[in-house]
Design an enzyme around this catalytic site. Structure first.
Site, PDB file in Angstrom:
ATOM      1  N   SER A  84     -28.881  13.577  20.378  1.00 21.49           N
ATOM      2  CA  SER A  84     -28.181  12.606  21.218  1.00 21.49           C
ATOM      3  C   SER A  84     -29.190  11.524  21.595  1.00 21.49           C
ATOM      4  CB  SER A  84     -27.569  13.283  22.430  1.00 21.49           C
ATOM      5  OG  SER A  84     -28.584  13.905  23.150  1.00 21.49           O
ATOM      6  N   TYR A  96       0.835  -1.202   0.000  1.00 18.74           N
ATOM      7  CA  TYR A  96       0.000   0.000   0.000  1.00 18.74           C
ATOM      8  C   TYR A  96       0.873   1.256   0.000  1.00 18.74           C
ATOM      9  CZ  TYR A  96      -3.532   3.368   1.510  1.00 18.74           C
ATOM     10  OH  TYR A  96      -4.358   4.459   1.591  1.00 18.74           O
ATOM     11  N   LYS A 145     -22.865   0.456  20.623  1.00 19.05           N
ATOM     12  CA  LYS A 145     -22.648   1.890  20.809  1.00 19.05           C
ATOM     13  C   LYS A 145     -21.142   2.103  20.892  1.00 19.05           C
ATOM     14  CE  LYS A 145     -23.838   5.679  23.985  1.00 19.05           C
ATOM     15  NZ  LYS A 145     -22.978   6.617  23.321  1.00 19.05           N
ATOM     16  N   CYS A 192       2.486  22.306  52.051  1.00 19.68           N
ATOM     17  CA  CYS A 192       2.288  22.120  50.619  1.00 19.68           C
ATOM     18  C   CYS A 192       3.437  21.280  50.064  1.00 19.68           C
ATOM     19  CB  CYS A 192       2.252  23.478  49.918  1.00 19.68           C
ATOM     20  SG  CYS A 192       2.315  23.336  48.130  1.00 19.68           S
ATOM     21  N   CYS A 199       5.582  23.934  47.572  1.00 16.71           N
ATOM     22  CA  CYS A 199       6.325  25.098  48.068  1.00 16.71           C
ATOM     23  C   CYS A 199       6.665  24.997  49.554  1.00 16.71           C
ATOM     24  CB  CYS A 199       5.550  26.381  47.792  1.00 16.71           C
ATOM     25  SG  CYS A 199       4.092  26.553  48.833  1.00 16.71           S
ATOM     26  N   GLU A 242     -27.448  -2.387  17.605  1.00 17.48           N
ATOM     27  CA  GLU A 242     -26.051  -2.355  17.153  1.00 17.48           C
ATOM     28  C   GLU A 242     -25.190  -1.849  18.304  1.00 17.48           C
ATOM     29  OE1 GLU A 242     -25.544   1.579  14.655  1.00 17.48           O
ATOM     30  OE2 GLU A 242     -27.553   0.803  14.329  1.00 17.48           O
TER      31      GLU A 242
HETATM   32  S1  IVH Z   1     -27.459   6.866  16.607  1.00 18.55           S
HETATM   33  C1  IVH Z   1     -30.426  10.241  16.215  1.00 18.55           C
HETATM   34  N1  IVH Z   1     -25.860   4.832  16.825  1.00 18.55           N
HETATM   35  O1  IVH Z   1     -23.862   8.113  20.930  1.00 18.55           O
HETATM   36  C2  IVH Z   1     -29.581   9.101  16.591  1.00 18.55           C
HETATM   37  N2  IVH Z   1     -25.271   6.829  17.972  1.00 18.55           N
HETATM   38  O2  IVH Z   1     -25.392   9.304  23.111  1.00 18.55           O
HETATM   39  C3  IVH Z   1     -28.180   9.377  16.381  1.00 18.55           C
HETATM   40  N3  IVH Z   1     -23.160   6.679  19.177  1.00 18.55           N
HETATM   41  O3  IVH Z   1     -23.985  11.352  19.650  1.00 18.55           O
HETATM   42  C4  IVH Z   1     -27.284   8.508  17.127  1.00 18.55           C
HETATM   43  N4  IVH Z   1     -22.676   4.624  18.619  1.00 18.55           N
HETATM   44  O4  IVH Z   1     -22.037   9.870  18.937  1.00 18.55           O
HETATM   45  C5  IVH Z   1     -26.088   6.102  17.185  1.00 18.55           C
HETATM   46  N5  IVH Z   1     -24.530   2.963  16.900  1.00 18.55           N
HETATM   47  C6  IVH Z   1     -24.753   4.218  17.241  1.00 18.55           C
HETATM   48  C7  IVH Z   1     -23.864   4.936  18.060  1.00 18.55           C
HETATM   49  C8  IVH Z   1     -24.167   6.239  18.407  1.00 18.55           C
HETATM   50  C9  IVH Z   1     -22.278   5.693  19.280  1.00 18.55           C
HETATM   51  C10 IVH Z   1     -23.002   7.984  19.840  1.00 18.55           C
HETATM   52  C11 IVH Z   1     -23.242   9.166  18.980  1.00 18.55           C
HETATM   53  C12 IVH Z   1     -24.258   9.987  19.695  1.00 18.55           C
HETATM   54  C13 IVH Z   1     -24.166   9.466  21.077  1.00 18.55           C
HETATM   55  C14 IVH Z   1     -25.481   9.654  21.793  1.00 18.55           C
END
Ligand code: IVH
Length: 664
Positions: free
Chosen positions: A81, A35, A114, A405, A408, A112
């Protein structure tokens, strides 16, 4: 030799394909050396034939830094969020609300991992990456295209059958191994080590110089196609299918689940398997698959009702607490820190944990030499949970806070109403250093390039003793320092110069008044409008302000009463730093200057009533005292109403209150 145009096209395609196979298909076909060889050939060819360079050539991943720092980018749709669930009950509760919101229909769900990284939004226009931004406040983020372009997992150009516009959100992160390697390298360079992969990712993306970002092994997985509805897509799985086809790596494993028990089974699987994943995950995200159902569910308080993050419990580990060290902060507070035998917790090496203060050590009952359990929850800093007393062998030692401290050697004091012990020597080198670091930090004067290492150097060389000295530095002075030559020195001086334009709240923060953080600084700025007026404020005027109680008011008073601080402010003013802000307090609202208490059940939500009263100039407090001018009572009012009666304070009902506001 082959035709350069032809060979260029070939190389571009080979490199693009290699990236795709590596990041999207997880099925690399080239070795790293092969690569690198192709990339080197491409660079050489382009050096010889500059006209062959196109913006989406793999050679263009590292471009020039943007001139003016980060521009702000308005997101096409708010970057939301996620609501959290911490256990099965909370998840079931979320699920029930979903079903209710869909009038009893049970939605098909997708689950899925996080990922623990940093959210970014990417915009592709006609297949070309044209914009990338951080989440920011959800509405507006920072433009980080120049940095995102260096991430090889993110295609600069999409593949097959993409629509005119693609807006996608996902997570930028570091794999665990790469995170550890980065921290080792940082340590060797004497740079700061990152507490967790998420901080490392954030720090790497917020570099003005993309060459630095490029050296950080960042990667990316997409988790949402933002404009899916507009593209006629029906659900999340279909979004993912498309994103993959267009060459974007998507988050996984993805599992279709129905109902709480199936979700729980997948949660257990992810939790058990998290150690095998190359990157850190901190929970499971469950989303309603159908976009039509998402639409019906809508959004509350910045999070969609159609998705939830079911967090993993904090990870714990057992290690030896070697000693308790004591560090001295900006305001002289002595903080005991547990020095630990390094241990891996949740994919991160932990070698120290704050013990906060002597009371905390007593509460934990922890001794030097103890085996301790420690935990890290998500991005939270590691903490000691408890000592394992059964593993004691008698060699452990009781710790007590020093009476001098550690830096000092002056005697420390313990103020009566504080748990903390302080070094009150304002010349203590530890405080001098921390005050300067704080002054320059991002939330304060935000002086780019003036990090901890540089501050230390400037202090060690005797160039600065307090923040005002910064404004007397010249490029020539800095260039004399070892390793600080050239353009860099000029940039630093320019950044120091720019900080003169800092806003009033930032300047107040930068002064480092004990107990005054961002919110209080904002409130002080809004009420007083400039430092001169704030300096002259009486305790009474200060406590009128939302969030300022007697302790904070006293801290502010003490700070300005100190002649050193007065001198510092004078000097800074001499360098042109005296920010002003329009005073936003209404001149004469109907309740101007009144202190009022709301009690009992009122027809409108409490926040709304409070806001109305404040807008009308009143100060709203929670308890009735001699200072209270007016009590607004609704049905069910109890002790506060009684007390108002005792003190002879005027009591009115909601209707009368609204009438006085001119709202009724
Ligand atoms: S979906 C409107 N999917 O978690 C829905 N967020 O606590 C948008 N995150 O700001 C978020 N893995 O940075 C989604 N599989 C996932 C995620 C994920 C991590 C984060 C993301 C978000 C935060 C919210």
């Amino acid at each position: 030799m082959s035709d350069p145009v032809e060979r260029h096209r070939e190389l571009v395609n080979l490199i693009r394909e290699a990236n795709h196979r590596y990041y999207v298909l997880n099925d690399p076909t080239l070795t790293d050396a092969e690569y690198d060889g192709l990339l080197a050939e491409l660079l050489a060819l382009e050096a010889e034939h500059p006209d062959l360079v196109t913006p989406d050539s793999p050679s263009q991943r590292i471009g020039a830094p943007p001139g003016e720092g980060f521009e702000s980018v308005r997101h096409r749709a708010s970057m939301l969020s996620l609501a959290n669930a911490t256990d099965e009950d909370e998840f079931a509760e979320w699920h029930r609300r979903c079903v209710d919101g869909l009038d009893g229909e049970e939605p098909l769900l997708v689950a899925e991992p996080k990922i623990d990284g940093l959210a970014v939004e990417l915009v592709y226009s006609d297949g070309v990456l044209v914009q990338a931004s951080t989440r920011g406040d959800g509405t507006t983020g920072e433009g980080i295209l120049h940095n995102v372009r260096t991430i090889r997992a993110i295609p600069l150009r999409l593949r097959d059958g993409y629509p005119l516009e693609v807006i996608v959100t996902g997570e930028v992160f570091l794999e665990k191994e790469n995170f550890l390697r980065l921290n080792r390298a940082q340590e060797e360079l004497g740079e700061k080590v990152f507490a967790n992969p998420r901080n490392a990712a954030a720090g790497s993306l917020r570099q003005l110089d993309p060459a630095i970002t490029a050296r950080r092994p960042l990667t990316f997985l997409a988790y949402n196609l933002v404009n899916a509805s507009a593209l006629g897509i029906a659900g999340h799985r279909e979004s993912f299918g498309n994103l993959e086809r267009w060459g974007l790596p998507v988050n996984g494993p993805l599992r279709v689940v129905r109902g709480v028990s199936e979700a729980e089974a997948f949660y257990d699987e992810l939790l058990a398997g998290r150690g095998e994943l190359a990157h850190e995950i901190d929970g499971m995200v469950v989303k309603v698959d159908s976009l039509a159902q998402r639409e019906r569910l809508g959004t509350i308080a910045r999070s969609p009702r159609w998705a939830v993050a079911w967090k993993f419990p904090p990870e714990r580990a057992v290690t030896r607490l070697k000693t308790i060290a004591v560090s001295v902060g900006r305001t002289g507070v002595l903080t005991p820190v547990a020095e630990l035998e390094p241990v891996r917790v949740g994919g991160v090496m932990v070698s120290s944990a704050s013990l906060h203060n002597a009371d905390e050590i007593e509460r934990l009952g922890v001794l030097e030499g103890d085996w301790v359990e420690i935990q890290r929850a998500g991005d939270v800093i590691p903490e000691v949970v408890e000592p394992l007393t059964e593993r004691r062998d008698g060699s452990e030692k009781l710790f007590s806070m020093p009476d001098r401290c550690p830096v000092c050697k002056e005697k420390v004091v313990k103020l009566t109403d504080e748990v903390a012990v302080r070094c009150v020597n304002l010349d203590c080198p530890a405080q001098v250093r921390e005050r300067l670091r704080h002054f320059a930090s991002r939330g304060a004067m935000d002086i780019e390039g003036l990090g901890a290492k540089v501050v230390d150097k400037l202090i060690d060389e005797g160039l600065v003793k307090n923040p005002a000295d910064l404004y007397e530095l010249t490029p020539e002075l800095i260039e004399q320092l070892e390793g600080f030559a050239g353009k860099w020195a000029e940039n630093l001086i320019a950044a120091i110069g720019e900080s003169r334009g800092a806003s009033l709240p930032r300047f107040i923060i930068a002064l480092g008044i004990p107990h005054v953080g961002e919110t209080t600084a904002e409130a002080l700025a809004a009420s007083f409008g400039n430092i001169g007026t704030l300096t002259g404020a009486t305790e009474e005027e200060l406590t009128e302000i939302e969030g300022v109680g007697p302790t904070v008011a006293a801290a502010i008073g003490d700070f300005f009463a100190n002649p050193r601080n007065a001198r510092l402010i004078e000097r800074l003013k001499g360098y042109g730093i005296d920010p002003r802000r329009e005073v936003t307090r209404k001149e004469s609202g109907p309740l101007d200057g009144l202190t009022i208490v709301l009690t009992g059940s009122l027809g409108r939500p409490r926040d709304e009533m409070t806001a109305l009263a404040r807008d009308a100039g009143a100060k709203v407090t929670s308890s009735v005292s001699r200072k209270t001018d007016l009590v607004v009572a609704g049905p069910g009012a109890g002790s506060k109403l009684a007390k108002a009666g005792d003190l002879g304070i005027e009591v009115i009902g909601e209707e009368e209150f609204l009438r006085r506001l001119g709202e009724g």
